[in-house]
Design an enzyme around this catalytic site. Structure first.
Site, PDB file in Angstrom:
ATOM      1  N   ASP A   9      14.743 -14.457 -65.706  1.00  0.00           N
ATOM      2  CA  ASP A   9      13.983 -15.512 -65.042  1.00  0.00           C
ATOM      3  C   ASP A   9      15.001 -16.454 -64.412  1.00  0.00           C
ATOM      4  O   ASP A   9      16.205 -16.323 -64.647  1.00  0.00           O
ATOM      5  CB  ASP A   9      13.095 -16.252 -66.048  1.00  0.00           C
ATOM      6  CG  ASP A   9      12.187 -17.288 -65.389  1.00  0.00           C
ATOM      7  OD1 ASP A   9      11.742 -17.045 -64.253  1.00  0.00           O
ATOM      8  OD2 ASP A   9      11.942 -18.347 -65.993  1.00  0.00           O
ATOM      9  N   SER A  10      14.520 -17.434 -63.644  1.00  0.00           N
ATOM     10  CA  SER A  10      15.445 -18.381 -63.029  1.00  0.00           C
ATOM     11  C   SER A  10      16.056 -19.319 -64.056  1.00  0.00           C
ATOM     12  O   SER A  10      17.123 -19.878 -63.826  1.00  0.00           O
ATOM     13  CB  SER A  10      14.733 -19.189 -61.942  1.00  0.00           C
ATOM     14  OG  SER A  10      13.686 -19.956 -62.512  1.00  0.00           O
ATOM     15  N   TYR A  41      13.277 -20.389 -58.617  1.00  0.00           N
ATOM     16  CA  TYR A  41      13.034 -19.319 -57.643  1.00  0.00           C
ATOM     17  C   TYR A  41      11.810 -19.620 -56.779  1.00  0.00           C
ATOM     18  O   TYR A  41      11.730 -19.212 -55.623  1.00  0.00           O
ATOM     19  CB  TYR A  41      12.753 -17.999 -58.361  1.00  0.00           C
ATOM     20  CG  TYR A  41      13.945 -17.303 -58.979  1.00  0.00           C
ATOM     21  CD1 TYR A  41      15.259 -17.684 -58.708  1.00  0.00           C
ATOM     22  CD2 TYR A  41      13.738 -16.220 -59.836  1.00  0.00           C
ATOM     23  CE1 TYR A  41      16.327 -17.026 -59.287  1.00  0.00           C
ATOM     24  CE2 TYR A  41      14.808 -15.558 -60.408  1.00  0.00           C
ATOM     25  CZ  TYR A  41      16.097 -15.951 -60.142  1.00  0.00           C
ATOM     26  OH  TYR A  41      17.146 -15.284 -60.713  1.00  0.00           O
ATOM     27  N   GLY A  42      10.831 -20.298 -57.371  1.00  0.00           N
ATOM     28  CA  GLY A  42       9.515 -20.421 -56.733  1.00  0.00           C
ATOM     29  C   GLY A  42       9.475 -21.185 -55.428  1.00  0.00           C
ATOM     30  O   GLY A  42       8.477 -21.122 -54.704  1.00  0.00           O
ATOM     31  N   CYS A  72       9.409 -13.260 -64.869  1.00  0.00           N
ATOM     32  CA  CYS A  72       9.331 -14.239 -63.780  1.00  0.00           C
ATOM     33  C   CYS A  72       8.267 -13.763 -62.816  1.00  0.00           C
ATOM     34  O   CYS A  72       8.376 -12.672 -62.244  1.00  0.00           O
ATOM     35  CB  CYS A  72      10.688 -14.350 -63.080  1.00  0.00           C
ATOM     36  SG  CYS A  72      10.631 -15.241 -61.503  1.00  0.00           S
ATOM     37  N   THR A  74       7.465 -14.975 -59.884  1.00  0.00           N
ATOM     38  CA  THR A  74       7.846 -15.023 -58.472  1.00  0.00           C
ATOM     39  C   THR A  74       8.544 -13.743 -58.042  1.00  0.00           C
ATOM     40  O   THR A  74       8.215 -13.171 -56.992  1.00  0.00           O
ATOM     41  CB  THR A  74       8.747 -16.249 -58.203  1.00  0.00           C
ATOM     42  OG1 THR A  74       8.018 -17.439 -58.526  1.00  0.00           O
ATOM     43  CG2 THR A  74       9.161 -16.309 -56.748  1.00  0.00           C
ATOM     44  N   GLU A 148      11.248 -28.279 -66.718  1.00  0.00           N
ATOM     45  CA  GLU A 148      12.676 -28.136 -66.998  1.00  0.00           C
ATOM     46  C   GLU A 148      13.291 -29.470 -67.433  1.00  0.00           C
ATOM     47  O   GLU A 148      14.190 -29.506 -68.265  1.00  0.00           O
ATOM     48  CB  GLU A 148      13.405 -27.610 -65.759  1.00  0.00           C
ATOM     49  CG  GLU A 148      13.147 -26.144 -65.453  1.00  0.00           C
ATOM     50  CD  GLU A 148      14.089 -25.210 -66.186  1.00  0.00           C
ATOM     51  OE1 GLU A 148      15.190 -25.642 -66.573  1.00  0.00           O
ATOM     52  OE2 GLU A 148      13.709 -24.038 -66.389  1.00  0.00           O
ATOM     53  N   CYS A 180       3.075 -18.592 -63.982  1.00  0.00           N
ATOM     54  CA  CYS A 180       4.516 -18.869 -64.038  1.00  0.00           C
ATOM     55  C   CYS A 180       4.878 -18.952 -65.504  1.00  0.00           C
ATOM     56  O   CYS A 180       4.131 -19.543 -66.301  1.00  0.00           O
ATOM     57  CB  CYS A 180       4.844 -20.178 -63.318  1.00  0.00           C
ATOM     58  SG  CYS A 180       6.565 -20.723 -63.555  1.00  0.00           S
ATOM     59  N   THR A 181       6.008 -18.374 -65.891  1.00  0.00           N
ATOM     60  CA  THR A 181       6.345 -18.311 -67.310  1.00  0.00           C
ATOM     61  C   THR A 181       6.709 -19.668 -67.899  1.00  0.00           C
ATOM     62  O   THR A 181       6.803 -19.809 -69.118  1.00  0.00           O
ATOM     63  CB  THR A 181       7.498 -17.314 -67.543  1.00  0.00           C
ATOM     64  OG1 THR A 181       8.596 -17.628 -66.661  1.00  0.00           O
ATOM     65  CG2 THR A 181       7.040 -15.894 -67.300  1.00  0.00           C
ATOM     66  N   HIS A 182       6.907 -20.693 -67.059  1.00  0.00           N
ATOM     67  CA  HIS A 182       7.111 -22.050 -67.574  1.00  0.00           C
ATOM     68  C   HIS A 182       5.799 -22.657 -68.094  1.00  0.00           C
ATOM     69  O   HIS A 182       5.820 -23.528 -68.970  1.00  0.00           O
ATOM     70  CB  HIS A 182       7.653 -22.969 -66.481  1.00  0.00           C
ATOM     71  CG  HIS A 182       9.104 -22.799 -66.181  1.00  0.00           C
ATOM     72  ND1 HIS A 182       9.608 -21.708 -65.516  1.00  0.00           N
ATOM     73  CD2 HIS A 182      10.179 -23.594 -66.455  1.00  0.00           C
ATOM     74  CE1 HIS A 182      10.915 -21.835 -65.385  1.00  0.00           C
ATOM     75  NE2 HIS A 182      11.290 -22.974 -65.940  1.00  0.00           N
TER      76      HIS A 182
END
Length: 270
Positions: A9-10, A41-42, A72, A74, A148, A180-182
């Site tokens: 992932d980013s 990345y998004g 991820c 994206t 983040e 989104c994995t966040h």
């Protein structure tokens, strides 16, 4: 036969996928790459994302992983074909395809990064299972930077969530995919803002089930205590390993060892 899964992932988001896998299978061997030098990345172009996917998956293959998990949305949306090509025959597992079959209503919302939402990947994947399902993809550009940053109780995050959920509620959706994995990290906030009858779908749960055929019998009764050791898991980043390790505490409950790696071969010195 033992396997090493390569997840990427980013940054931190893919740790929610790693968590689901460990909850399901115990301390399986994993190599996790957070491409922190290029987060998020998004907000990048499709061309950039496809180039990144090629570079990341090529690196994972050189590290001898036995399968690639696109942790991820994206890159899954815009570069699944690139990842499969770079994997050179290794199995590639994606979030979007896994959750598409879990939709059980006729009106579905998707919270996603701008790049994922613009791609229409969720709409295509879900309508392949049932063309009559209506899908509404909502871009959420503020979520990843705010998550983040770590202040999940901020008024700014709550305000952003209200603004992103409003169009979906207007469309009378009955399920919302966390695209989104966040976003699983803000599930409690989303539940506070949503009517109790709206179901949130985490694609990582569906992906974990898709891995049954590859990893074998799952251990879904296992408790989160397995997460505290991160046995057999190697965590790597492309920038700021100390910062990543510190922020990981909020996601997995421990401060792990994190390696700094370069995805490009070292240049020769003359």
């Amino acid at each position: 036969m033992s396997h090493q899964l390569g997840l990427f992932d980013s940054s931190l988001g893919g740790l929610t996928v790693l968590r689901r896998l460990i909850e399901s299978y115990g301390p399986i061997s994993c190599l996790y790459l957070g491409d922190t030098a290029r987060v998020p990345y998004g907000n990048r172009s499709a061309t950039e994302i496809r180039s990144i996917a090629d570079e990341v998956v090529s690196w994972l293959r050189k590290e001898k992983v036995s399968a690639v998990v696109m942790a991820c949305n994206t890159t899954n949306a815009l570069a699944r074909d690139v990842a499969e090509r770079a994997a050179a025959g290794l199995p590639v597992f994606g979030l979007i395809e896994s959750v598409a079959g879990q939709v059980s209503v006729s009106r579905v919302g998707v919270l996603a990064t701008p790049a994922t939402a613009a791609s229409g990947a969720y709409t295509r994947a879900i309508q392949r299972t049932c063309f009559e399902i209506n899908i509404f993809e909502q871009p959420c550009p503020a979520f990843v930077p705010m998550i983040e940053a770590g202040d999940l109780a901020s008024s700014a995050l709550r305000q952003a969530a209200v603004s992103y959920l409003r169009p979906l509620l207007k469309q009378q959706v009955r399920e919302i995919i966390l695209g989104c994995t966040h976003y699983p990290l803000i599930e409690p906030l989303l539940h506070q803002l949503l009517p109790p009858d709206i179901r949130l779908l985490d694609p990582a749960r569906a992906l974990a089930r898709d891995l049954d055929c590859f990893l074998g019998t799952p251990l879904r009764s296992r408790t989160c205590r397995d997460l505290l050791t991160l046995q057999s898991t190697r965590l790597c980043v492309t920038a700021d390993p100390e910062g990543f390790a510190e922020r990981t505490v909020r996601w997995l409950g421990i401060r792990p060892h994190v390696e700094l790696v370069s995805l490009r071969p070292s240049a020769c010195a003359f």
